[in-house]
Design a protein around this motif. Sequence first.
Motif, PDB file in Angstrom:
ATOM      1  N   GLY A 103       1.094  -1.272   0.190  1.00 12.94           N
ATOM      2  CA  GLY A 103      -0.498  -0.213  -0.087  1.00 12.94           C
ATOM      3  C   GLY A 103       0.553   1.655   0.232  1.00 12.94           C
ATOM      4  O   GLY A 103       2.065   1.000  -0.564  1.00 12.94           O
ATOM      5  N   GLU A 104       0.294   2.199   0.666  1.00  9.35           N
ATOM      6  CA  GLU A 104       0.811   3.280   0.057  1.00  9.35           C
ATOM      7  C   GLU A 104       2.031   3.811   1.524  1.00  9.35           C
ATOM      8  O   GLU A 104       3.055   4.847   1.025  1.00  9.35           O
ATOM      9  N   HIS A 105       2.007   3.650   2.837  1.00 11.06           N
ATOM     10  CA  HIS A 105       3.292   3.668   3.211  1.00 11.06           C
ATOM     11  C   HIS A 105       4.399   2.404   4.131  1.00 11.06           C
ATOM     12  O   HIS A 105       3.890   2.393   5.230  1.00 11.06           O
ATOM     13  N   PRO A 106       4.695   1.899   3.273  1.00  4.32           N
ATOM     14  CA  PRO A 106       5.164   0.355   3.498  1.00  4.32           C
ATOM     15  C   PRO A 106       6.839   1.104   4.712  1.00  4.32           C
ATOM     16  O   PRO A 106       6.420   0.008   5.820  1.00  4.32           O
ATOM     17  N   MET A 163      15.398  -0.239   9.940  1.00  2.00           N
ATOM     18  CA  MET A 163      14.298   0.469   9.138  1.00  2.00           C
ATOM     19  C   MET A 163      14.404   0.712   8.138  1.00  2.00           C
ATOM     20  O   MET A 163      12.911   1.924   8.136  1.00  2.00           O
ATOM     21  N   ASP A 164      15.035   0.737   7.651  1.00  2.00           N
ATOM     22  CA  ASP A 164      14.513   0.579   6.086  1.00  2.00           C
ATOM     23  C   ASP A 164      14.006  -0.153   5.118  1.00  2.00           C
ATOM     24  O   ASP A 164      15.009  -1.318   5.575  1.00  2.00           O
ATOM     25  N   ARG A 165      13.616  -0.401   4.923  1.00  2.00           N
ATOM     26  CA  ARG A 165      12.497  -1.879   3.454  1.00  2.00           C
ATOM     27  C   ARG A 165      13.215  -1.986   2.659  1.00  2.00           C
ATOM     28  O   ARG A 165      13.154  -2.401   1.711  1.00  2.00           O
ATOM     29  N   ASN A 166      13.612   0.161   1.957  1.00  2.00           N
ATOM     30  CA  ASN A 166      14.527   0.090   0.682  1.00  2.00           C
ATOM     31  C   ASN A 166      15.236  -0.605  -0.002  1.00  2.00           C
ATOM     32  O   ASN A 166      15.958  -0.518   0.711  1.00  2.00           O
TER      33      ASN A 166
END
Length: 218
Positions: free
Chosen positions: A114-117, A144-147
Amino acid sequence: MEKKEIKKRRMWNFFIDATEELIREEGMQKVTIRKVADRAGYNSATIYSYFNELSHLLFFASLRLYKPYLATVTSAMDNLEDPLEKYYVAWEYFCEYSFKQPEVFKAIFLMDLGEHPQALLQHYYEMYPADLITVPQDLQAILMDRNLFNRGRYSVIPLVKAGLLKSEAAEELNELTNLVWLGMFTNFLNNRGYYSIEEAHRQTMKYVKEVTENALKK
């Protein structure tokens, strides 16, 4: 902690525990909201009071299943000093576990949330701060970073600080190695009979090391 917050955490645990159990027993593809509700002892409508969609439950449960990888790679890197060796070890364990648990890593890093992973990831660690206790401070920023590309930048920074790479070359290395993994991982997910887990791991590391060695020579 207020009673409302205590209840929220308790309900979260019920539903995430149920989702994790179903993933272990049946596989991620067979998990449904109804099955999670039945396993937790509530109706489906109650789940939507706490989670917007099934993908969020799968994401949070996958972060639970991700913990053995995290413990292993943290322990392995903790005893290393050489930045290049740490870089390769980080990739070794990421490849090993991602090909062993492809649905888990897909849910964490590639699934549409969605918009705020990013907010979901931060919220998970706010709900379960104990998961970070054994993680060194410098690695917590990565968690803390999904990217994937942002996470990779943290891994190449020590190579730059050690004088092994210039910043521009490190950025290129990060992009290329992540593209290698993404290509191999996507192919593995879509054509599982083509590579075994071990072959996918071995081939990915072969390409990662080749790309890294070429970058170091420049």
